[in-house]
Design an enzyme around this catalytic site. Sequence first.
Site, mmCIF file in Angstrom:
data_model
loop_
_atom_site.group_PDB
_atom_site.id
_atom_site.type_symbol
_atom_site.label_atom_id
_atom_site.label_comp_id
_atom_site.label_asym_id
_atom_site.label_seq_id
_atom_site.Cartn_x
_atom_site.Cartn_y
_atom_site.Cartn_z
ATOM 1 N N SER A 14 0.823 -1.227 0.000
ATOM 2 C CA SER A 14 0.000 0.000 0.000
ATOM 3 C C SER A 14 0.853 1.271 0.000
ATOM 4 O O SER A 14 1.557 1.531 -0.959
ATOM 5 C CB SER A 14 -0.961 -0.003 1.200
ATOM 6 O OG SER A 14 -1.560 -1.251 1.351
ATOM 7 N N HIS A 31 -3.203 -1.811 -4.298
ATOM 8 C CA HIS A 31 -4.678 -1.843 -4.335
ATOM 9 C C HIS A 31 -5.209 -0.424 -4.234
ATOM 10 O O HIS A 31 -4.479 0.490 -3.843
ATOM 11 C CB HIS A 31 -5.214 -2.714 -3.184
ATOM 12 C CG HIS A 31 -4.846 -2.210 -1.830
ATOM 13 N ND1 HIS A 31 -5.660 -1.384 -1.105
ATOM 14 C CD2 HIS A 31 -3.731 -2.379 -1.073
ATOM 15 C CE1 HIS A 31 -5.075 -1.096 0.041
ATOM 16 N NE2 HIS A 31 -3.903 -1.675 0.083
#
Lengths: 250, 92
Positions: free
Chosen positions: A128, A151
């Site tokens: 992330s 993501h």
Amino acid sequence: MNQKILFAKQTENQTGNSNNAGQTSTEKMDNIKEMGTVEVQEKGRSIHCLTIIGQIEGHMVLPPQNKTTKYEHVLPQLVAIEDDKKIDGLLLILNTVGGDVEAGLAIAEMISSMSKPTVSLVLGGGHSIGVPMAVSTNYSFIAPSATMTIHPLRLSGMIIGVPQTFEYFDRMQERVVEFVAKNSKISKDNFRKLMLKTGELANDVGTVLFGQEAVEHGIIDEVGGLASALKKLDSLIEQIKKDKDGGQEK
Amino acid sequence: MIYSIVPCDQLINYPQDSNQERIEVDINGENVVLLKGENNTYTIERLISTNPRAYLNPELMPGTMIMTIISKKDSPCVKWEIINNGLELMRE
């Protein structure tokens, strides 16, 4: 909360003569004798190492069961490293699950704007918000077994379902995409594609990249470990010293 | 805004009883997180430094016990003594 606490020896030394310049050199000698902390190393260069672990903590203090990296620790350390003439370079070691977007981007921006050579090494995971931090250095390495999860920013908690909410998240996400594209070889479009890929994660869209894959996509520069990261940092430091010496001769 | 692979509810929920007191102090110029134990003792939980050599210093290693001596004279300063690594006891 902000207790002023001093180490026993220093407290004792300071009683009576607080403004004594000679004392500092004695303290330095004590440090060398007792602590073994000497800045100049055998190789003739001194590097500092910053570890980014667990969650990147933002403006909210996370409960103690979380291992965290706090920006109030990291940002002044980066300033000190940039400012200290004795420090030649920075090795950034990452094993993080992500965290606060703004704190992560703040650290990444600080590292990318440093004048000293910086090398990063992703071990275990750089997920992330760990991705922009990993690419913020001059050169990046990833261990073969390490992974990076890419993501989209998620909605969590109570959200008002209006188009503005989506737009806001999209703009926040764009800050991450832009930083990664600017500081690595991947294009914005390709990075967005990785973010929205389906069929990779069990309950989410996104991609998990293994060491070699992260290099193939152009996010990370090279697969390697500690020795290769240090070697690269050494060569970058050497290069800067050469450039400096060359400039002086002229 | 959190951008993490760990779900938000996992980050925030935690059992209340495991909340031990932690303080952050400066020992010889290095930032250290201490976990409070019994009888005014503290254990080094984490060293926060970018200097790789600081991690080789046994006095700053996680697990090292520290005893506090509260001095009335230098109040509110707290004096430190590292118990199990051979530093001499500092007395008034």
